[in-house]
Motif scaffolding. Structure first.
Motif, PDB file in Angstrom:
ATOM      1  N   GLN A 193      29.101  33.297  34.045  1.00 55.97           N
ATOM      2  CA  GLN A 193      28.383  34.574  34.013  1.00 55.97           C
ATOM      3  C   GLN A 193      29.125  35.538  33.108  1.00 55.97           C
ATOM      4  N   ALA A 194      28.456  36.041  32.068  1.00 52.73           N
ATOM      5  CA  ALA A 194      29.044  37.052  31.189  1.00 52.73           C
ATOM      6  C   ALA A 194      28.944  38.412  31.863  1.00 52.73           C
ATOM      7  N   LEU A 195      29.967  39.230  31.660  1.00 49.94           N
ATOM      8  CA  LEU A 195      30.039  40.540  32.307  1.00 49.94           C
ATOM      9  C   LEU A 195      29.985  41.656  31.270  1.00 49.94           C
ATOM     10  N   GLU A 196      29.520  42.834  31.709  1.00 49.71           N
ATOM     11  CA  GLU A 196      29.457  43.997  30.836  1.00 49.71           C
ATOM     12  C   GLU A 196      30.717  44.853  30.939  1.00 49.71           C
ATOM     13  N   ALA A 197      31.529  44.613  31.958  1.00 47.74           N
ATOM     14  CA  ALA A 197      32.770  45.370  32.151  1.00 47.74           C
ATOM     15  C   ALA A 197      33.875  44.372  32.498  1.00 47.74           C
ATOM     16  N   TRP A 198      35.113  44.817  32.358  1.00 48.60           N
ATOM     17  CA  TRP A 198      36.245  43.919  32.543  1.00 48.60           C
ATOM     18  C   TRP A 198      36.386  43.465  33.993  1.00 48.60           C
ATOM     19  N   ARG A 199      36.732  42.213  34.146  1.00 44.22           N
ATOM     20  CA  ARG A 199      37.114  41.651  35.441  1.00 44.22           C
ATOM     21  C   ARG A 199      38.605  41.352  35.383  1.00 44.22           C
ATOM     22  N   VAL A 200      39.318  41.741  36.437  1.00 49.25           N
ATOM     23  CA  VAL A 200      40.768  41.548  36.493  1.00 49.25           C
ATOM     24  C   VAL A 200      41.092  40.686  37.702  1.00 49.25           C
ATOM     25  N   THR A 201      41.928  39.661  37.510  1.00 48.68           N
ATOM     26  CA  THR A 201      42.378  38.821  38.614  1.00 48.68           C
ATOM     27  C   THR A 201      43.892  38.948  38.750  1.00 48.68           C
ATOM     28  N   THR A 202      44.367  38.830  39.994  1.00 51.39           N
ATOM     29  CA  THR A 202      45.799  38.962  40.268  1.00 51.39           C
ATOM     30  C   THR A 202      46.117  38.301  41.600  1.00 51.39           C
ATOM     31  N   ASP A 203      47.368  37.944  41.794  1.00 56.00           N
ATOM     32  CA  ASP A 203      47.834  37.419  43.077  1.00 56.00           C
ATOM     33  C   ASP A 203      48.434  38.518  43.950  1.00 56.00           C
ATOM     34  N   ASP A 204      48.522  39.729  43.423  1.00 65.92           N
ATOM     35  CA  ASP A 204      49.195  40.817  44.119  1.00 65.92           C
ATOM     36  C   ASP A 204      48.151  41.812  44.642  1.00 65.92           C
ATOM     37  N   ALA A 205      48.096  41.975  45.971  1.00 69.20           N
ATOM     38  CA  ALA A 205      47.108  42.879  46.563  1.00 69.20           C
ATOM     39  C   ALA A 205      47.340  44.318  46.131  1.00 69.20           C
ATOM     40  N   ASP A 206      48.610  44.711  45.984  1.00 68.75           N
ATOM     41  CA  ASP A 206      48.897  46.084  45.554  1.00 68.75           C
ATOM     42  C   ASP A 206      48.433  46.320  44.127  1.00 68.75           C
ATOM     43  N   VAL A 207      48.636  45.329  43.257  1.00 73.13           N
ATOM     44  CA  VAL A 207      48.162  45.449  41.874  1.00 73.13           C
ATOM     45  C   VAL A 207      46.644  45.551  41.848  1.00 73.13           C
TER      46      VAL A 207
ATOM     47  N   PRO B 173      38.399  39.043  47.528  1.00 66.36           N
ATOM     48  CA  PRO B 173      38.845  37.673  47.267  1.00 66.36           C
ATOM     49  C   PRO B 173      38.199  37.133  45.997  1.00 66.36           C
ATOM     50  N   ASN B 174      38.953  36.367  45.250  1.00 64.78           N
ATOM     51  CA  ASN B 174      38.496  35.864  43.960  1.00 64.78           C
ATOM     52  C   ASN B 174      37.564  34.684  44.179  1.00 64.78           C
ATOM     53  N   GLU B 175      36.262  34.953  44.089  1.00 62.11           N
ATOM     54  CA  GLU B 175      35.267  33.896  44.276  1.00 62.11           C
ATOM     55  C   GLU B 175      34.973  33.155  42.974  1.00 62.11           C
TER      56      GLU B 175
ATOM     57  N   GLY C 296      37.564  29.792  38.779  1.00 63.06           N
ATOM     58  CA  GLY C 296      37.699  28.980  37.584  1.00 63.06           C
ATOM     59  C   GLY C 296      39.023  28.254  37.611  1.00 63.06           C
ATOM     60  N   SER C 297      39.780  28.364  36.527  1.00 69.32           N
ATOM     61  CA  SER C 297      41.072  27.680  36.442  1.00 69.32           C
ATOM     62  C   SER C 297      42.240  28.617  36.717  1.00 69.32           C
ATOM     63  N   THR C 298      41.971  29.881  37.069  1.00 64.39           N
ATOM     64  CA  THR C 298      43.073  30.825  37.215  1.00 64.39           C
ATOM     65  C   THR C 298      43.789  30.680  38.549  1.00 64.39           C
ATOM     66  N   GLY C 299      43.029  30.454  39.631  1.00 68.96           N
ATOM     67  CA  GLY C 299      43.635  30.301  40.931  1.00 68.96           C
ATOM     68  C   GLY C 299      44.243  31.570  41.494  1.00 68.96           C
ATOM     69  N   LEU C 300      43.968  32.735  40.912  1.00 66.12           N
ATOM     70  CA  LEU C 300      44.540  33.989  41.409  1.00 66.12           C
ATOM     71  C   LEU C 300      43.712  34.495  42.590  1.00 66.12           C
ATOM     72  N   ALA C 301      44.384  35.107  43.556  1.00 63.92           N
ATOM     73  CA  ALA C 301      43.782  35.351  44.865  1.00 63.92           C
ATOM     74  C   ALA C 301      42.757  36.476  44.882  1.00 63.92           C
ATOM     75  N   TYR C 302      42.965  37.530  44.057  1.00 66.15           N
ATOM     76  CA  TYR C 302      42.108  38.712  44.119  1.00 66.15           C
ATOM     77  C   TYR C 302      41.429  38.949  42.774  1.00 66.15           C
ATOM     78  N   GLU C 303      40.256  39.554  42.864  1.00 67.77           N
ATOM     79  CA  GLU C 303      39.573  39.975  41.653  1.00 67.77           C
ATOM     80  C   GLU C 303      39.049  41.386  41.840  1.00 67.77           C
ATOM     81  N   VAL C 304      38.956  42.102  40.708  1.00 70.90           N
ATOM     82  CA  VAL C 304      38.366  43.433  40.687  1.00 70.90           C
ATOM     83  C   VAL C 304      37.339  43.451  39.571  1.00 70.90           C
ATOM     84  N   LEU C 305      36.076  43.639  39.924  1.00 67.45           N
ATOM     85  CA  LEU C 305      35.020  43.810  38.928  1.00 67.45           C
ATOM     86  C   LEU C 305      34.983  45.293  38.577  1.00 67.45           C
TER      87      LEU C 305
END
Length: 322
Positions: free
Chosen positions: A23-37, A51-53, A56-65
């Motif tokens: 799925q292409a996005l119109e705004a940045w998506r950020v993934t991280t393993d750090d909840a504070d980040v 939670p990072n649904e 893909g291949s990143t395996g990072l726990a959190y995402e922010v759309l």
């Protein structure tokens, strides 16, 4: 600022996997393993940590759309941009070069790789699965919060690959940490076959040094609505006022249902000069999925009515909205 050897704080993405589909996005998506980040990213760029649904291949726990299609970042010189050409096969990596020489395996390192010198020829070879594709890795910090650490943006974009020589030259001219904008840019054009094409590409724009460029772009001023015209003073009647003649049916069909205040408000948002241009621009914004103001949302509800009114006006030999 020096390149950090610590684990990256997270990654930026232009897309995600949704139910197994890209799925292409119109705004940045950020993934991280750090909840504070993740929480800080949401505070800076909008969105909510979750939670990072779309792992893909990143395996990072959190995402922010996020709600941002452009983020101001810091690049520490040309070394912050690593660019390779890679070709993967069923047995793994089968071609790894910089476009001129092999980078691996060790026994081939430094030898001519045989890639065509022109980018277009490389693209043709890649489409035929006979040549490698770009692999660009940009390491950066968020300009407004460099203490969060280093983030990565990795892309196989041919457009980004074509930009690399200009990007590295611009970074060299800054001669130190450079303030840049990392943007998901909308591209719209008409193909030779007459079809409308719309897609988004990542772009890095070098703005200058830390001494000359703010870590955050200045806020965009909200348009100031024009003051409502004051009601004219009524003179004392000395005689009955003449009766206004009835409005012809064709003109009444044009006037009924047109919200002039709404059109004026939308024109201020869109920067348009007349009603026709306002409706056209509003339709473009709606089709692009970018209606982000109450005025445009309200105008969207009125587009059908405006279109019907315009059709009635044409039938009645009227040529403008009132």
């Amino acid at each position: 600022m020096t390149q950090s050897t610590a684990a990256p704080a997270g990654r930026f993405h232009t897309g995600r996997l949704s139910e197994g589909r890209p799925q292409a996005l119109e705004a940045w998506r950020v993934t991280t393993d750090d909840a504070d980040v993740a929480a800080r990213i949401a505070g800076l760029l909008g969105g909510e940590p979750r939670p990072n649904e779309g792992t893909g291949s990143t395996g990072l726990a959190y995402e922010v759309l996020t709600s941002r299609e452009s983020v101001r970042i810091l690049l520490d010189g040309p070394d912050a941009v690593a660019a390779h050409m890679v070709l993967w096969g069923s047995v793994g990596l089968i071609h790894h070069c910089d476009g001129v020489e092999f980078l691996s395996p060790e026994e081939k390192k430094g030898r001519p790789c045989g890639c065509p010198p022109l980018l277009e020829d490389r693209k043709l070879a890649a489409r035929a699965m006979r040549g490698p594709t770009p692999s660009v890795d940009i390491t950066f910090q968020i300009a407004a919060a460099p203490e969060l650490g280093a983030f990565h943006f990795m892309t196989a974009s041919w457009q980004m690959a074509a930009q690399l020589s200009d990007l590295t030259e611009a970074l060299e001219r800054v001669n130190g940490p450079a303030v840049c904008d990392l943007t998901i840019e909308l591209v719209v054009y008409t193909s030779k076959a007459g079809r409308g094409v719309c897609y988004r590409k990542p772009v890095v724009t070098v703005l200058g040094s830390l001494d000359t460029i703010a870590p955050e772009p200045p806020p965009v001023a909200e348009p100031v609505p024009a003051p409502a015209p004051s009601a004219p003073r009524r003179k004392a009647r000395l005689a009955p006022e003449p009766t206004t003649p009835p409005v012809p049916e064709s003109r009444r069909s044009v006037s009924v249902g047109v919200d002039a205040d709404l059109l004026r408000s939308a024109a201020q948002v869109l920067g348009t000069g007349d009603h026709q241009e306002t409706v056209t621009a509003a339709l473009s914004e709606i089709l692009a999925g970018r209606q982000q103001t109450p005025e445009l949302a309200q105008l969207r509800e009125h587009v059908g009515r405006i279109a019907a009114i315009a059709g009635q006006a044409l039938q009645g030999q009227e040529s403008s909205l009132t």
